[in-house]
Design an enzyme around this catalytic site. Structure first.
Site, PDB file in Angstrom:
ATOM      1  CB  CYS A 238      -0.968  -0.002   1.184  1.00  0.00           C
ATOM      2  SG  CYS A 238      -0.188   0.231   2.796  1.00  0.00           S
TER       3      CYS A 238
ATOM      4  CG  HIS B 176      -3.095  10.918  12.311  1.00  0.00           C
ATOM      5  ND1 HIS B 176      -4.303  10.263  12.188  1.00  0.00           N
ATOM      6  CD2 HIS B 176      -2.474  10.813  11.107  1.00  0.00           C
ATOM      7  CE1 HIS B 176      -4.406   9.791  10.948  1.00  0.00           C
ATOM      8  NE2 HIS B 176      -3.312  10.111  10.287  1.00  0.00           N
TER       9      HIS B 176
ATOM     10  CG  HIS C  94      -6.953   5.972   8.722  1.00  0.00           C
ATOM     11  ND1 HIS C  94      -6.112   6.941   8.227  1.00  0.00           N
ATOM     12  CD2 HIS C  94      -8.065   6.610   9.171  1.00  0.00           C
ATOM     13  CE1 HIS C  94      -6.698   8.118   8.375  1.00  0.00           C
ATOM     14  NE2 HIS C  94      -7.884   7.950   8.938  1.00  0.00           N
TER      15      HIS C  94
ATOM     16  CG  ASP D 140      -7.388  -4.171   3.628  1.00  0.00           C
ATOM     17  OD1 ASP D 140      -6.656  -4.034   4.629  1.00  0.00           O
ATOM     18  OD2 ASP D 140      -7.382  -3.358   2.679  1.00  0.00           O
TER      19      ASP D 140
ATOM     20  NE  ARG E  83      -4.208  -2.561   4.191  1.00  0.00           N
ATOM     21  CZ  ARG E  83      -4.507  -1.309   3.789  1.00  0.00           C
ATOM     22  NH1 ARG E  83      -3.615  -0.344   3.882  1.00  0.00           N
ATOM     23  NH2 ARG E  83      -5.710  -1.037   3.297  1.00  0.00           N
TER      24      ARG E  83
ATOM     25  CB  CYS F  98      -2.496   1.824   6.758  1.00  0.00           C
ATOM     26  SG  CYS F  98      -1.727   2.587   5.358  1.00  0.00           S
TER      27      CYS F  98
END
Length: 131
Positions: free
Chosen positions: A67, A103, A106, A110, A118, A120
């Site tokens: 990704c 932060h 996310h 999947d 996952r 990310c």
């Protein structure tokens, strides 16, 4: 809104973080895909929050997702907080450091491992300690 153990003013965050780190950690930005230091990083160790150094992910939970951002299948227990994110015309689950509220990225359902998740994560939001 949560209260975090690490509670700094925006002026303190701006002094301590680079401009890009501040944009991602404090303003919920995203680094460009395939540019982060830890995207293709697979050393043995511990990933920590760039904002407060709290442990977030063990290296054993990291995998290559394709990704463009570092991906993990599970955080260290209690290390992240989950927040519903309705920005950009979609509903996602934001992950933030449970110690300072920074932060991280996310989480998506999947993932290819047994957790099915996952995480990310922006490279700029984490730091690495080699074992």
């Amino acid at each position: 809104m949560s209260t975090y153990a690490i509670n700094k003013s925006e002026a303190e965050w701006k002094r301590e973080l680079t401009e890009e780190q501040y944009r991602v950690l404090r303003e919920k930005g995203t680094e460009r895909p395939f540019t982060g230091t830890y995207n293709m990083h697979f050393e043995d160790g511990l990933y920590r929050c760039m904002g407060c150094e709290s442990p977030l992910f063990e290296s054993a939970s990291k995998f290559e997702s394709g990704c463009g951002w570092p991906s993990f299948d599970a955080p260290i227990e209690g290390a992240v907080e989950y927040i519903q994110d309705k920005s950009h015309g979609m509903i996602r689950t934001e992950i933030v450091c449970s110690n300072c509220g920074s932060h991280l990225g996310h989480v998506f359902n999947d993932g290819p491992t047994k957790t099915g998740e996952r995480y990310c994560v922006n490279s700029v939001s984490i730091n690495f300690d080699e074992k």
